[in-house]
Design an enzyme around this catalytic site. Structure first.
Site, short mmCIF file in Angstrom:
data_model
loop_
_atom_site.label_atom_id
_atom_site.label_comp_id
_atom_site.label_asym_id
_atom_site.label_seq_id
_atom_site.Cartn_x
_atom_site.Cartn_y
_atom_site.Cartn_z
N GLY A 132 0.88 -1.16 0.00
CA GLY A 132 0.00 0.00 0.00
C GLY A 132 0.92 1.21 0.00
O GLY A 132 1.55 1.49 1.01
N HIS A 133 1.06 1.85 -1.16
CA HIS A 133 2.01 2.96 -1.29
C HIS A 133 1.24 4.26 -1.42
O HIS A 133 0.49 4.45 -2.37
CB HIS A 133 2.92 2.73 -2.50
CG HIS A 133 3.83 1.54 -2.35
ND1 HIS A 133 4.74 1.15 -3.29
CD2 HIS A 133 3.97 0.67 -1.32
CE1 HIS A 133 5.40 0.08 -2.85
NE2 HIS A 133 4.94 -0.24 -1.67
N GLN A 137 7.21 -3.78 0.31
CA GLN A 137 7.57 -4.32 1.63
C GLN A 137 8.94 -3.74 2.05
O GLN A 137 9.23 -2.62 1.68
CB GLN A 137 7.60 -5.85 1.62
CG GLN A 137 6.22 -6.50 1.48
CD GLN A 137 5.66 -6.48 0.08
OE1 GLN A 137 6.30 -6.94 -0.85
NE2 GLN A 137 4.46 -5.96 -0.11
P1 GDP Z 1 5.07 2.75 1.62
O1 GDP Z 1 4.32 1.47 1.69
O2 GDP Z 1 6.54 2.59 1.89
O3 GDP Z 1 4.84 3.50 0.32
O4 GDP Z 1 4.51 3.67 2.79
P2 GDP Z 1 2.96 3.84 3.23
O5 GDP Z 1 2.28 4.70 2.22
O6 GDP Z 1 2.35 2.55 3.55
O7 GDP Z 1 3.14 4.58 4.61
C1 GDP Z 1 3.79 5.80 4.74
C2 GDP Z 1 2.80 6.81 5.34
O8 GDP Z 1 3.52 7.93 5.81
C3 GDP Z 1 1.80 7.35 4.34
O9 GDP Z 1 0.60 7.63 5.02
C4 GDP Z 1 2.46 8.64 3.87
O10 GDP Z 1 1.52 9.59 3.40
C5 GDP Z 1 3.12 9.11 5.13
N1 GDP Z 1 4.37 9.88 4.96
C6 GDP Z 1 5.34 9.71 4.04
N2 GDP Z 1 6.39 10.53 4.31
C7 GDP Z 1 6.04 11.24 5.41
C8 GDP Z 1 6.71 12.22 6.20
O11 GDP Z 1 7.85 12.62 5.94
N3 GDP Z 1 6.04 12.70 7.30
C9 GDP Z 1 4.81 12.26 7.63
N4 GDP Z 1 4.24 12.79 8.73
N5 GDP Z 1 4.15 11.35 6.92
C10 GDP Z 1 4.76 10.82 5.83
P1 IMO Z 2 4.45 -1.92 1.68
O1 IMO Z 2 4.92 -2.14 0.26
C1 IMO Z 2 4.13 -3.51 5.74
C2 IMO Z 2 3.59 -7.85 6.12
C3 IMO Z 2 2.27 -8.35 6.64
C4 IMO Z 2 2.71 -9.62 7.32
C5 IMO Z 2 3.79 -10.15 6.38
C6 IMO Z 2 3.32 -11.18 5.39
O2 IMO Z 2 3.22 -1.08 1.76
O3 IMO Z 2 5.56 -1.45 2.54
P2 IMO Z 2 1.85 -11.09 3.17
O4 IMO Z 2 0.46 -10.60 2.93
O5 IMO Z 2 2.89 -10.38 2.35
O6 IMO Z 2 1.99 -12.56 3.06
O7 IMO Z 2 2.16 -10.74 4.73
O8 IMO Z 2 4.28 -9.02 5.70
N1 IMO Z 2 3.50 -6.95 4.95
C7 IMO Z 2 3.70 -5.63 4.99
N2 IMO Z 2 3.94 -4.82 6.04
N3 IMO Z 2 4.11 -3.01 4.50
C8 IMO Z 2 3.89 -3.81 3.43
O9 IMO Z 2 3.97 -3.38 2.15
C9 IMO Z 2 3.64 -5.18 3.66
N4 IMO Z 2 3.36 -6.24 2.86
C10 IMO Z 2 3.29 -7.31 3.66
O10 IMO Z 2 1.70 -7.44 7.55
O11 IMO Z 2 3.31 -9.34 8.55
MG MG Z 3 2.69 0.64 2.72
#
Ligand code: GDP
Ligand code: IMO
Ligand code: MG
Length: 423
Positions: free
Chosen positions: A40-41, A221
């Site tokens: 989830g990016h 991940q």
């Molecule tokens: P990803 O899976 O690595 O792309 O990261 P996620 O989107 O799952 O989680 C990162 C969260 O942090 C998201 O809700 C972003 O909008 C937020 N985020 C990213 N950079 C920053 C930052 O520098 N400060 C804050 N407060 N939030 C951030």
């Molecule tokens: P992004 O790309 C955080 C974790 C799950 C679980 C383990 C295995 O957004 O950083 P799976 O469904 O892959 O078999 O789950 O990996 N996990 C993540 N945790 N960010 C993710 O993706 C993840 N994708 C899987 O929570 O512990």
């Molecule tokens: Mg994520």
């Protein structure tokens, strides 16, 4: 040209989507190479927020080519929903998104198997995202998978065989289910997929490189969730490390250029598994609240703790990181002091390397640094950084041996500061 790779160094959710979007203007192509809709990016710009799951985060910046590589696992139903939502919000992608014919398909029964295996594990469950990731990669490795290219030939037979095999396993696990709705949405997704450029991504990526095009690979991940090097068995089922970009796209190791390693100024984890620096107190709760640490896909609470430099050093080593990116600095703005784990105490002995197993008896050894007590969210240049913040950056660079080139101070695209310090 070489390809640059951007990788999460912790347990995922470091902010990869945001930074890929920020870096995309410097590249011609953005490619995903592993994982699937477990990712989830999140991206934020112009007051809008988007969460991408299977589609690369380069999709919002002009006419870049975006590729879903062979190492990715794709759920056609989720892909259709994601792509249609993007198109509806004014981001057409059919001409710009290319999908490898060698990427494996997540079947509705893979999702059921994911749930059934988790239920069978009871207290030992991994806490997966429930998207069928493990069972799909299992089928790939055991040579039973169905690939995107298969939808073009003799597909119904392949699907029926795989489904029958899965149903036998589900029966043996006494798992009850109704496939009707999921199967309908899945087959609609298969028809939808046929409208995209289905390619041999290894040929495409190598041709683009030979033509002098620049490519950025977007990891999903994080290194601590890697199937080989993560906190096994509490990991995902793909190689999230840098080498995964070679096998997940079909590029040779000598084509890898810069490796961007991305980490939070603290640390989080979602799902089960060991987490040495986890905080169970008010501080952990404060970080969760300030950082909005809830899963982008599942909405689950993320576990929060201090930065773990033992694990980060390990990640820098196995990934060959050349540039670091520190995210979510602003979340620590209000803290008087900040802790960083520099070693583990195991059976009374202090170690500074990442051991075979961190499941039990690993105690973090911390150093404490002064907080910067400044609102970082409005900063636009490193010249504005407070002294204590610079000291934190220098400390991390010394510990990790790699320069921190980008600092993120908020979720928006604009809240990103490039550092021009000498290497
Ligand atoms: P990803 O899976 O690595 O792309 O990261 P996620 O989107 O799952 O989680 C990162 C969260 O942090 C998201 O809700 C972003 O909008 C937020 N985020 C990213 N950079 C920053 C930052 O520098 N400060 C804050 N407060 N939030 C951030
Ligand atoms: P992004 O790309 C955080 C974790 C799950 C679980 C383990 C295995 O957004 O950083 P799976 O469904 O892959 O078999 O789950 O990996 N996990 C993540 N945790 N960010 C993710 O993706 C993840 N994708 C899987 O929570 O512990
Ligand atoms: Mg994520």
């Amino acid at each position: 040209m070489k390809i640059d790779v951007l990788l999460g160094l912790q347990w995922g959710d470091e902010g990869k989507g945001k930074v890929v979007d920020v870096l995309t203007p410097h590249y011609d192509v953005v490619a995903r190479f592993q994982g699937g809709p477990n990712a989830g990016h999140t991206l934020e710009f112009e007051g809008q927020k988007y969460v991408l799951r299977s589609i690369p985060s380069g999709i919002f910046q002009g006419d870049k080519v975006n590729i879903i590589g062979n190492g990715v696992v794709l759920d056609p139903a989720l892909f259709k929903a994601e792509a249609e939502a993007l198109e509806a919000s004014g981001h057409p992608l059919k001409e710009r998104l290319h999908i490898s014919k060698k990427a494996h398909l997540i079947l509705p029964t893979h999702r059921l198997l994911d749930a059934a295996y988790e239920a069978a594990k009871g207290d030992a469950k991994v806490g997966t995202t429930g998207k069928g990731i493990g069972p799909t990669y299992t089928d790939k490795i055991s040579r039973n998978g169905i690939r995107v290219g298969d939808i073009l030939h003799d597909f119904d037979k392949k699907y029926a065989q795989a489904k029958a095999r899965h149903e036998q396993i589900l029966k043996s696990l006494n798992f009850e289910y109704d496939l009707t709705e999921a199967e309908k949405a899945w087959f609609e997704g298969i028809e939808y997929l046929k409208q995209f450029h289905l390619v041999d991504s290894e040929h495409e990526v190598n041709r683009l490189l030979a033509e002098g095009k620049s490519v950025l690979c977007e990891g999903a991940q994080g290194t601590m969730l890697d199937i080989d090097f993560g906190s096994y068995p509490f990991v995902t089922s793909s190689n999230t490390v840098c080498a995964g970009a070679c096998t997940g796209l079909g590029v040779a190791p000598n084509k890898i250029g810069d490796v961007y390693g991305i980490f939070k100024a603290y640390c989080t984890r979602v799902g089960a598994g060991p987490f040495p620096t986890e905080l169970f107190d008010e501080t952990g709760k404060t970080i969760r609240d300030l950082g909005h640490e809830y899963g982008a896909v599942t909405g689950r609470e993320r576990r929060c703790g201090w930065i773990d430099l033992v694990a980060l050093k390990y990640a820098v080593m196995v990934d060959g990181v050349t540039r670091l990116i520190m995210m979510k600095s602003d979340v620590l703005d209000g803290f008087d002091t900040i802790k960083a784990c520099v070693a583990y105490r195991v059976n009374g002995e202090e170690i500074d390397y990442f051991p075979f197993d961190i499941a039990e008896g690993v105690e973090p050894v911390y150093v404490e640094l002064p907080g910067w007590k400044t609102d970082m969210t409005r900063m636009t240049s490193e010249d504005e950084f407070p002294e204590e913040f610079n000291a934190y950056l220098t400390f991390l660079e010394e510990q990790l041996g790699v320069p921190i080139k980008i600092v993120s101070v908020g979720p928006d695209r604009e809240q990103t500061i490039v550092r021009y310090t000498e290497e």
